[in-house]
Scaffold this motif. Structure first.
Motif, PDB file in Angstrom:
ATOM      1  N   ASN A   1       0.808  -1.220   0.000  1.00 14.58           N
ATOM      2  CA  ASN A   1       0.000   0.000   0.000  1.00 14.58           C
ATOM      3  C   ASN A   1       0.842   1.271   0.000  1.00 14.58           C
ATOM      4  O   ASN A   1       0.343   2.354   0.298  1.00 14.58           O
ATOM      5  CB  ASN A   1      -0.955  -0.029   1.204  1.00 14.58           C
ATOM      6  N   GLY A   2       2.147   1.115  -0.323  1.00 12.53           N
ATOM      7  CA  GLY A   2       2.994   2.280  -0.547  1.00 12.53           C
ATOM      8  C   GLY A   2       3.618   2.898   0.680  1.00 12.53           C
ATOM      9  O   GLY A   2       4.114   4.030   0.616  1.00 12.53           O
ATOM     10  N   TYR A   3       3.630   2.181   1.809  1.00 10.68           N
ATOM     11  CA  TYR A   3       4.246   2.699   3.029  1.00 10.68           C
ATOM     12  C   TYR A   3       5.518   1.921   3.350  1.00 10.68           C
ATOM     13  O   TYR A   3       5.615   0.730   3.064  1.00 10.68           O
ATOM     14  CB  TYR A   3       3.285   2.578   4.220  1.00 10.68           C
TER      15      TYR A   3
ATOM     16  N   PRO B   1      -5.087  14.070  -6.278  1.00  7.09           N
ATOM     17  CA  PRO B   1      -4.190  14.041  -5.112  1.00  7.09           C
ATOM     18  C   PRO B   1      -3.014  13.092  -5.327  1.00  7.09           C
ATOM     19  O   PRO B   1      -3.132  12.104  -6.047  1.00  7.09           O
ATOM     20  CB  PRO B   1      -5.091  13.524  -3.973  1.00  7.09           C
ATOM     21  N   ILE B   2      -1.906  13.367  -4.680  1.00 13.32           N
ATOM     22  CA  ILE B   2      -0.742  12.487  -4.752  1.00 13.32           C
ATOM     23  C   ILE B   2      -1.047  11.154  -4.074  1.00 13.32           C
ATOM     24  O   ILE B   2      -0.480  10.109  -4.432  1.00 13.32           O
ATOM     25  CB  ILE B   2       0.498  13.159  -4.113  1.00 13.32           C
TER      26      ILE B   2
ATOM     27  N   ALA C   1       5.747   5.699  -7.171  1.00 16.46           N
ATOM     28  CA  ALA C   1       7.141   5.782  -6.734  1.00 16.46           C
ATOM     29  C   ALA C   1       7.398   7.088  -5.986  1.00 16.46           C
ATOM     30  O   ALA C   1       8.057   7.102  -4.941  1.00 16.46           O
ATOM     31  CB  ALA C   1       8.081   5.662  -7.932  1.00 16.46           C
ATOM     32  N   VAL C   2       6.865   8.188  -6.507  1.00 14.84           N
ATOM     33  CA  VAL C   2       7.044   9.492  -5.846  1.00 14.84           C
ATOM     34  C   VAL C   2       6.386   9.481  -4.471  1.00 14.84           C
ATOM     35  O   VAL C   2       6.986   9.918  -3.474  1.00 14.84           O
ATOM     36  CB  VAL C   2       6.465  10.629  -6.717  1.00 14.84           C
ATOM     37  N   LEU C   3       5.153   8.974  -4.397  1.00 14.82           N
ATOM     38  CA  LEU C   3       4.437   8.926  -3.123  1.00 14.82           C
ATOM     39  C   LEU C   3       5.182   8.066  -2.101  1.00 14.82           C
ATOM     40  O   LEU C   3       5.363   8.459  -0.942  1.00 14.82           O
ATOM     41  CB  LEU C   3       3.021   8.377  -3.337  1.00 14.82           C
ATOM     42  N   SER C   4       5.625   6.885  -2.526  1.00 20.21           N
ATOM     43  CA  SER C   4       6.318   5.974  -1.616  1.00 20.21           C
ATOM     44  C   SER C   4       7.646   6.566  -1.155  1.00 20.21           C
ATOM     45  O   SER C   4       8.010   6.460   0.025  1.00 20.21           O
ATOM     46  CB  SER C   4       6.556   4.623  -2.309  1.00 20.21           C
TER      47      SER C   4
END
Length: 386
Positions: free
Chosen positions: A93-95, A261-262, A272-275
């Motif tokens: 989930n990108g965390y 939203p990002i 990739a940017v968000l993570s």
């Protein structure tokens, strides 16, 4: 292997894991599957993680996701995950994984050694956090306040009812895709000025800190002129990274011009940017602390009711982030952490931007990201030296 490669090695591996599942992973299906295997209803799962069954229904049907790592972490524990499984759940989930320098993550990892799978594990986690004095390190909201979250929920209802055209007509004013230029919202101007600090656009450009592409974005916005809609979202994201914003702050900024939203990534580069953004702030909470201190100085004393409301919000956040920073700073740094600080915090104020740039560049080199898809963001975050 260069110093930079050593610093980024673990984070590159984490992002590769995240991106390898992007587009194929379904949060809703994952939650449904785990609920079914445990025989949990929405009511029962809601009781385990202290939210209403309505919120659980929104999560398991894909109409919403938990807001932030802490809420997602508690959901994973309520679904019976052990430490390793929870790490994987966070990654998908990108965390970042449970991080030793995050006091709440450390408490969760410690608890899961013996309590994983217990129906009351979230209560045990909260009790442990209280006993260790960690409960004030975070705040959790059940709902995102942004208009985008409401629009997404309404879209899901429209899909179910077969009324897409009606949904689009209702929210037509929220889109700017049909326009070539857009006049910036005054709230956006105020928001940008808060994060620019005490320097003007000209001063930032002359020192070489500010990429030319962002200088060309800020001048017209702050002068009250219309800006080109094409690539506006990417440019604002790049400015947010330049200013060391958090994901929540980026979402607020994008909402002022009604852009995606990002936290709702559309492409692999978005993800990739968000993570990478999340990893940067987890690794170095001082980024956020320095931002908050600068903003509080600019707002105090408040000039109007809007400034007063903002000041209260930023003071509350500054108190929480201050505790995280104290926790970070009172523990000795490893060689790798010391190298990270040296490489990404000692030059100007663009540590997050340079960090995200280097991670994206490394992922392109490893063919985990498409060069064609990512080159626009990389160009906006061009390195200025060190």
């Amino acid at each position: 292997m260069t110093d930079k490669d050593r610093i980024l090695a673990d984070d590159i591996s984490y992002l590769e894991d995240t991106l390898s599942r992007f587009g194929a992973y379904s949060f809703a299906e994952d939650v449904q599957s785990r609920m079914a295997s445990l025989g949990l209803s929405s009511v029962a799962l809601g009781k385990r993680c202290f939210v209403s069954h309505t919120i659980i229904d929104r999560w398991r049907t894909g109409k919403a996701r938990p807001n932030g790592k802490e809420r997602l972490k508690e959901l994973g524990m309520a679904l019976g995950m052990n430490g390793t499984e929870l790490d994987g759940f966070l990654l998908r989930n990108g965390y970042p994984r449970l991080y030793i320098r995050n006091p709440l993550d450390s408490a969760a990892r410690l608890l899961l050694v013996n309590a994983a799978g217990r129906p009351d594990v979230v209560k045990m986690y909260r009790d442990l956090s209280d006993r260790l004095g960690l409960s004030e390190y975070t705040t959790m909201d059940d709902e995102l306040p942004l208009a985008s979250a409401f629009m997404s929920a309404e879209l899901n209802r429209a899909l179910e009812d077969g009324m897409i055209s009606g949904w689009f007509d209702r929210f037509r004013g929220q889109f700017s895709g049909g326009e070539k230029t857009q006049l910036a919202d005054l709230r956006l101007c105020r928001f940008l000025l808060l994060y620019m600090g005490d320097k003007s656009v000209h001063e930032l450009a002359v020192t070489g800190e500010l990429p030319t592409s962002l200088k060309n974005l800020l001048y017209p916005i702050l002068a009250g002129k219309a800006v080109t809609v094409r690539f506006l979202r990417e440019k604002l994201i790049a400015f947010g990274l330049y200013s060391n914003m958090t994901e929540e702050e980026l979402d607020v900024m994008l909402s002022f011009v009604k852009l995606q939203p990002i936290t709702e990534p559309v492409t692999a580069t978005d993800m990739a940017v968000l993570s990478a953004l999340r990893a940067a702030h987890e690794r170095y909470p001082v980024y956020e602390q320095e931002n908050l201190q600068r903003i509080v100085r600019r707002l105090d004393p408040p000039q109007d009711a809007y400034d007063k409301e903002l000041l209260e919000q930023y003071l509350q956040r500054a108190e929480i982030v201050g505790r995280l920073t104290e926790y970070y700073e009172k523990h000795p740094l490893s060689l790798e952490e010391r190298a990270f600080e040296e490489y990404y915090t000692s030059y100007s104020d663009r540590g997050v931007m340079d960090y995200v740039h280097d991670l994206l560049e490394a992922l392109v080199e490893r063919s985990m990201l498409s060069k064609e898809e990512s080159e626009g963001m990389l160009r906006l975050m061009e390195r200025t030296g060190s």
